[in-house]
Design an enzyme around this catalytic site. Structure first.
Site, PDB file in Angstrom:
ATOM      1  N   HIS A 224       0.809  -1.222   0.000  1.00 57.82           N
ATOM      2  CA  HIS A 224       0.000   0.000   0.000  1.00 57.82           C
ATOM      3  C   HIS A 224       0.838   1.266   0.000  1.00 57.82           C
ATOM      4  O   HIS A 224       0.314   2.365   0.028  1.00 57.82           O
ATOM      5  CB  HIS A 224      -0.937  -0.017   1.224  1.00 57.82           C
ATOM      6  N   LYS A 226       3.202   4.355  -1.345  1.00 53.83           N
ATOM      7  CA  LYS A 226       3.352   5.178  -2.541  1.00 53.83           C
ATOM      8  C   LYS A 226       4.681   5.922  -2.412  1.00 53.83           C
ATOM      9  O   LYS A 226       4.793   6.865  -1.621  1.00 53.83           O
ATOM     10  CB  LYS A 226       2.210   6.193  -2.694  1.00 53.83           C
ATOM     11  N   ASP A 231      17.060   9.581  -8.531  1.00 57.27           N
ATOM     12  CA  ASP A 231      18.495   9.885  -8.392  1.00 57.27           C
ATOM     13  C   ASP A 231      18.946   9.928  -6.934  1.00 57.27           C
ATOM     14  O   ASP A 231      19.982  10.543  -6.623  1.00 57.27           O
ATOM     15  CB  ASP A 231      18.842  11.216  -9.074  1.00 57.27           C
ATOM     16  N   HIS A 402      -9.324  11.208   0.337  1.00 52.44           N
ATOM     17  CA  HIS A 402      -8.386  10.089   0.440  1.00 52.44           C
ATOM     18  C   HIS A 402      -7.107  10.483   1.170  1.00 52.44           C
ATOM     19  O   HIS A 402      -6.233   9.647   1.407  1.00 52.44           O
ATOM     20  CB  HIS A 402      -8.066   9.578  -0.973  1.00 52.44           C
ATOM     21  N   LYS A 404      -4.456  11.147   3.944  1.00 54.31           N
ATOM     22  CA  LYS A 404      -4.194  10.535   5.251  1.00 54.31           C
ATOM     23  C   LYS A 404      -3.246  11.463   6.015  1.00 54.31           C
ATOM     24  O   LYS A 404      -2.054  11.521   5.716  1.00 54.31           O
ATOM     25  CB  LYS A 404      -3.554   9.148   5.104  1.00 54.31           C
ATOM     26  N   ASP A 409      -1.433  20.108  17.381  1.00 50.51           N
ATOM     27  CA  ASP A 409      -1.165  21.448  17.917  1.00 50.51           C
ATOM     28  C   ASP A 409      -0.742  22.453  16.837  1.00 50.51           C
ATOM     29  O   ASP A 409      -0.114  23.476  17.155  1.00 50.51           O
ATOM     30  CB  ASP A 409      -0.070  21.389  18.998  1.00 50.51           C
TER      31      ASP A 409
END
Length: 484
Positions: A224, A226, A231, A402, A404, A409
């Site tokens: 899951h 990404k 380089d 979507h 996350k 604070d």
């Protein structure tokens, strides 16, 4: 003949009850969280045959023999590489703020990964900006491009990214692309696979899904993450898969997917490169750890540290969950969370409630419409407890939110691939960044406030008057929370 049928019936009943008893003992002896164990037992008893079958498929972390053996021997060399970063110039524990310092100690002790300073972060919140930025960096690459994605969906600007990768490979850049089999199923049926491989791209289908593997490894264990590393100098991570939202799931009835991506330069890029190397070895058996970086900090580089926190098979259990809990325990004024899938564990639910009960403002932003019917109703089973504790819940109306993210604070944040559900926190390959950068955090917080403007707040008084049908669906799908 009747006697034979009677005997066969008794034998069948005996075998079934022995099977149920055996699975029950296995659930208890595995010592999972009490809520998880109880949920599995209820599923097994309420849905007798289906429940036992589901437990064999999804109840335990079965990697398969080869991957399981590989995962056991991978940790030591990677931990040694991670620990070498503690001696580099970019690790400055003496100058860390309170939020990041305890997380640095936790991750250093459990996995060897220190928080590193000297990074530059850019938050991208527009699909076109994200994809054009990635294309530009691919076009400028000179040596390596390494990617990991859950979903690669052909269409729109995603095809422009694929074309840029092919051109990079043809000019001699090493391109390694690791895609989840289930999430990228449509891609693996497309013409892009042959085009990429013919150009010299190393394209690997991770955790292949097929009927032949149904009992060999857990089918819902997914890659899951990404990650893009270019380089070893530029990295991307966040919630967005390699999709153009204008061409992705347009018929699902939830609206366009809403995501953010972080572009990063600096020493922490090397950690993301190592995480890609981990995933590559886990799937292929090929070890290629990055060279130990110098991690030098220039006079103009910021000293705000970033802690890279990975999770997945072979890595320390519950590390991201612990980081999330530790961050919320340190909150003094506010916690703001966005997640598309909200099915918290009992421990995490208790932390959220306690945070609200001690006077901290807790805002949770969830999509009103969800592409998972089960998750939608399971999520709502937690609303009452959270509202009663003083948390505020917002349902986003502008598409499938979507993103996350967690902002503490308005000074410290977590951002990455992790949903607030059992699958992300216990099962999948995931990644989050703990960022001690006030400027970046406030930019992310402003983005969260934009989401709130496009949301409606759940009023507790109205929530308590919801229909019996809604209450039934909430409790029904709550039983399936270990599978969600």
């Amino acid at each position: 003949m009747d006697k034979i049928y009677h005997i066969l019936t008794l034998v069948g009943i005996a075998i079934y009850w022995l099977l149920v008893a055996g699975v029950t003992l296995r659930v208890v002896l595995k010592r999972k969280a009490v809520s998880v164990s109880l949920s599995w037992l209820m599923i097994i008893y309420i849905l007798p045959i289906v429940g036992v079958f589901c437990y064999f498929l999804f109840g335990e972390l079965n990697l398969g023999r080869k991957r399981g053996e590989r995962a056991k021997v991978m940790f030591a060399p990677f931990e040694e590489w991670f620990r070498s970063l503690s001696d580099c110039q970019a690790h400055l524990p003496q100058g860390m703020g309170a939020h990041i310092k305890k997380i640095d100690e936790l991750c250093t002790h459990r996995m060897g990964i220190p928080a590193l300073s000297g990074n530059h972060l850019t938050l991208h919140n527009s699909p076109n900006d994200i994809l054009y930025s990635i294309i530009h960096d691919i076009e400028s690459s000179t040596s390596t491009i390494h990617m990991v994605f859950y979903i690669w969906h052909p269409g729109g600007l995603t095809d422009a990214v694929a074309s840029a990768l092919i051109r990079a490979a043809k000019r001699g850049v090493e391109v390694k692309l690791l895609l989840d089999s289930a999430g990228s199923a449509r891609f693996f049926r497309s013409h892009w696979v042959d085009m990429m491989r013919d150009a010299g791209i190393r394209l690997i289908e991770q955790m292949q899904v097929s009927p032949w593997r149904i009992f060999l490894n857990r089918l819902d264990l997914r890659q899951h993450r990404k990650i893009i590393v270019i380089d070893d100098k530029i990295a991307y991570t966040g919630s967005m898969n390699m999709v153009d939202p204008a061409y992705f799931k347009q018929d699902s009835g939830v609206g366009q997917w809403i995501d953010v991506i972080v572009r990063m330069t600096g020493p922490a890029v090397n950690v993301l490169a190592a995480i890609h190397a981990w995933d590559w070895e886990f799937e292929t058996g090929e070890r290629r750890l990055p060279k130990t970086p110098e991690c030098l900090i220039g006079p103009s580089d910021p000293h705000h540290p970033i802690q890279v926190v990975p999770s997945g098979p072979g890595m320390p259990e519950n590390l991201i969950s612990q980081v999330l809990t530790l961050a919320m325990h340190q909150a003094k004024t506010s916690v703001c969370i966005t997640t598309p899938y909200f099915v918290p564990s009992a421990d995490l639910l208790a932390t959220l409630k306690m945070t609200a009960q001690r006077g901290v403002s807790v805002d949770i932003i969830l999509p009103e419409k969800n592409d998972s019917f089960m998750v939608k109703w399971a999520s709502r089973s937690f609303y009452g407890e959270l509202l009663d504790a003083g948390a505020t819940i917002h349902e986003f109306n502008g598409g499938l939110l979507h993103t996350k993210s967690v902002v503490i604070d308005q000074k410290f944040c977590l951002i990455g691939t992790v949903n607030i559900d059992m699958r992300s926190l216990w099962l999948n390959f995931e990644l989050t960044l703990a960022v001690d950068d006030k400027s970046f955090t406030q930019e992310l917080y402003r983005q969260q406030q934009e989401y709130i403007k496009q949301s409606h707040q759940i009023e507790y008084s109205k929530w308590r008057t919801r229909s019996l049908g809604h209450r039934f669906l909430e409790r029904l799908f709550y039983l399936f929370s270990p599978l969600l």
